[in-house]
Scaffold this active site. Sequence first.
Site, PDB file in Angstrom:
ATOM      1  N   ASP A  10       0.855  -1.188   0.000  1.00  0.00           N
ATOM      2  CA  ASP A  10       0.000   0.000   0.000  1.00  0.00           C
ATOM      3  C   ASP A  10       0.894   1.241   0.000  1.00  0.00           C
ATOM      4  O   ASP A  10       1.666   1.449   0.943  1.00  0.00           O
ATOM      5  CB  ASP A  10      -0.859  -0.055   1.270  1.00  0.00           C
ATOM      6  CG  ASP A  10      -1.781   1.142   1.411  1.00  0.00           C
ATOM      7  OD1 ASP A  10      -1.764   2.042   0.543  1.00  0.00           O
ATOM      8  OD2 ASP A  10      -2.513   1.174   2.409  1.00  0.00           O
ATOM      9  N   VAL A  33      -6.204   3.982  -5.927  1.00  0.00           N
ATOM     10  CA  VAL A  33      -5.138   4.532  -5.099  1.00  0.00           C
ATOM     11  C   VAL A  33      -5.487   5.957  -4.646  1.00  0.00           C
ATOM     12  O   VAL A  33      -5.110   6.383  -3.553  1.00  0.00           O
ATOM     13  CB  VAL A  33      -3.783   4.438  -5.849  1.00  0.00           C
ATOM     14  CG1 VAL A  33      -3.682   5.397  -7.004  1.00  0.00           C
ATOM     15  CG2 VAL A  33      -2.628   4.617  -4.877  1.00  0.00           C
ATOM     16  N   ASP A  34      -6.231   6.664  -5.461  1.00  0.00           N
ATOM     17  CA  ASP A  34      -6.686   8.022  -5.128  1.00  0.00           C
ATOM     18  C   ASP A  34      -7.523   7.989  -3.842  1.00  0.00           C
ATOM     19  O   ASP A  34      -7.280   8.752  -2.891  1.00  0.00           O
ATOM     20  CB  ASP A  34      -7.520   8.551  -6.315  1.00  0.00           C
ATOM     21  CG  ASP A  34      -7.763  10.047  -6.277  1.00  0.00           C
ATOM     22  OD1 ASP A  34      -7.255  10.721  -5.372  1.00  0.00           O
ATOM     23  OD2 ASP A  34      -8.472  10.536  -7.186  1.00  0.00           O
ATOM     24  N   THR A 118      -2.884   2.259 -14.699  1.00  0.00           N
ATOM     25  CA  THR A 118      -2.992   0.809 -14.954  1.00  0.00           C
ATOM     26  C   THR A 118      -4.154   0.145 -14.212  1.00  0.00           C
ATOM     27  O   THR A 118      -4.293  -1.075 -14.264  1.00  0.00           O
ATOM     28  CB  THR A 118      -1.680   0.070 -14.594  1.00  0.00           C
ATOM     29  OG1 THR A 118      -1.431   0.205 -13.184  1.00  0.00           O
ATOM     30  CG2 THR A 118      -0.517   0.629 -15.378  1.00  0.00           C
ATOM     31  N   TYR A 121      -8.179   3.161 -15.425  1.00  0.00           N
ATOM     32  CA  TYR A 121      -7.915   3.795 -16.724  1.00  0.00           C
ATOM     33  C   TYR A 121      -7.424   2.811 -17.791  1.00  0.00           C
ATOM     34  O   TYR A 121      -7.296   3.198 -18.958  1.00  0.00           O
ATOM     35  CB  TYR A 121      -6.939   4.971 -16.559  1.00  0.00           C
ATOM     36  CG  TYR A 121      -7.596   6.246 -16.038  1.00  0.00           C
ATOM     37  CD1 TYR A 121      -8.952   6.295 -15.720  1.00  0.00           C
ATOM     38  CD2 TYR A 121      -6.855   7.416 -15.877  1.00  0.00           C
ATOM     39  CE1 TYR A 121      -9.551   7.453 -15.242  1.00  0.00           C
ATOM     40  CE2 TYR A 121      -7.451   8.593 -15.409  1.00  0.00           C
ATOM     41  CZ  TYR A 121      -8.793   8.606 -15.097  1.00  0.00           C
ATOM     42  OH  TYR A 121      -9.380   9.766 -14.640  1.00  0.00           O
TER      43      TYR A 121
HETATM   44  N1  AR6 Z   1      -1.272   1.480  -3.091  1.00  0.00           N
HETATM   45  C1  AR6 Z   1      -0.618   1.255  -4.260  1.00  0.00           C
HETATM   46  N2  AR6 Z   1      -1.237   0.984  -5.414  1.00  0.00           N
HETATM   47  C2  AR6 Z   1      -2.581   0.935  -5.399  1.00  0.00           C
HETATM   48  C3  AR6 Z   1      -3.350   1.156  -4.239  1.00  0.00           C
HETATM   49  C4  AR6 Z   1      -2.637   1.442  -3.048  1.00  0.00           C
HETATM   50  N3  AR6 Z   1      -3.261   1.664  -1.884  1.00  0.00           N
HETATM   51  N4  AR6 Z   1      -4.657   1.034  -4.566  1.00  0.00           N
HETATM   52  C5  AR6 Z   1      -4.710   0.739  -5.882  1.00  0.00           C
HETATM   53  N5  AR6 Z   1      -3.457   0.668  -6.390  1.00  0.00           N
HETATM   54  P1  AR6 Z   1      -6.173   3.260 -10.154  1.00  0.00           P
HETATM   55  P2  AR6 Z   1      -5.822   4.849 -12.634  1.00  0.00           P
HETATM   56  C6  AR6 Z   1      -3.001   0.406  -7.760  1.00  0.00           C
HETATM   57  O1  AR6 Z   1      -7.430   2.668 -10.679  1.00  0.00           O
HETATM   58  O2  AR6 Z   1      -5.875   3.618 -13.455  1.00  0.00           O
HETATM   59  C7  AR6 Z   1      -9.395   6.874  -9.508  1.00  0.00           C
HETATM   60  O3  AR6 Z   1     -10.740   6.759  -9.225  1.00  0.00           O
HETATM   61  C8  AR6 Z   1      -3.923  -0.333  -8.703  1.00  0.00           C
HETATM   62  O4  AR6 Z   1      -3.861  -1.740  -8.470  1.00  0.00           O
HETATM   63  O5  AR6 Z   1      -6.145   3.704  -8.738  1.00  0.00           O
HETATM   64  O6  AR6 Z   1      -4.771   5.869 -12.916  1.00  0.00           O
HETATM   65  C9  AR6 Z   1      -8.992   8.288  -9.878  1.00  0.00           C
HETATM   66  O7  AR6 Z   1      -9.739   9.257  -9.193  1.00  0.00           O
HETATM   67  C10 AR6 Z   1      -3.304   0.042 -10.036  1.00  0.00           C
HETATM   68  O8  AR6 Z   1      -2.169  -0.768 -10.293  1.00  0.00           O
HETATM   69  O9  AR6 Z   1      -5.717   4.559 -11.045  1.00  0.00           O
HETATM   70  C11 AR6 Z   1      -9.243   8.324 -11.358  1.00  0.00           C
HETATM   71  O10 AR6 Z   1     -10.590   8.589 -11.634  1.00  0.00           O
HETATM   72  C12 AR6 Z   1      -2.818   1.469  -9.810  1.00  0.00           C
HETATM   73  O11 AR6 Z   1      -2.808   1.660  -8.386  1.00  0.00           O
HETATM   74  C13 AR6 Z   1      -8.911   6.915 -11.795  1.00  0.00           C
HETATM   75  O12 AR6 Z   1      -9.112   6.082 -10.651  1.00  0.00           O
HETATM   76  C14 AR6 Z   1      -3.658   2.550 -10.458  1.00  0.00           C
HETATM   77  O13 AR6 Z   1      -5.026   2.193 -10.404  1.00  0.00           O
HETATM   78  C15 AR6 Z   1      -7.463   6.801 -12.224  1.00  0.00           C
HETATM   79  O14 AR6 Z   1      -7.241   5.523 -12.754  1.00  0.00           O
END
Ligand code: AR6
Length: 170
Positions: A10, A33-34, A118, A121
Amino acid sequence: MAAIEIVQGDITSLEVDAIVNAANRTLLGGGGVDGAIHRAAGPELLEACRSLNGCRTGEAKITPGFRLSARYVIHTVGPVWHGGDRQEEQLLAACYRNSLELAERHGLTSIAFPGISTGVYGFPVARACPIAIGEARGFLERTEMISRIVFCCFSGADLDVYRKNLAAEQ
Ligand code: AR6
């Protein structure tokens, strides 16, 4: 010696100067992650984000980290994957480059990235990973300020991709 590290877990628990948030253009929070970063940083983060007036795809903005161990959060907006012919790769590279440049301008020495774009999106991690590592390598060659770049993989499958890409460089 400047180093690239890969870890699984995390990103909100990492002790680095800045963690990068894979945000959306509103910068007002979301899932993935957001959501995790906003939960861990506390409501002050959303307040700080409100004053930023959003962020364009490929660009980056910085706020304090509030309740996080990280002193700062760098918010960047990755491209939505549409198959690869809408400049997704260039925009993803810009996310990494602009985040690193912003960290350097703030005098930071360590930074951790999630796999921008990844998740929701849809950017394939096998294509995103070499872009992330390539931008990190290029940056470390150009600057002395940042000494530690961490790639934080949420899943074991993503960790394997990063491991293989780093090993292929040797
Ligand atoms: N720590 C590290 N990595 C994480 C965590 C964490 N706590 N949680 C998820 N991931 P995503 P995007 C990974 O969907 O594709 C949001 O709603 C996850 O497994 O968070 O850029 C924003 O507000 C993946 O590998 O981001 C935008 O609307 C990576 O983080 C949208 O999602 C990115 O997944 C952005 O989409």
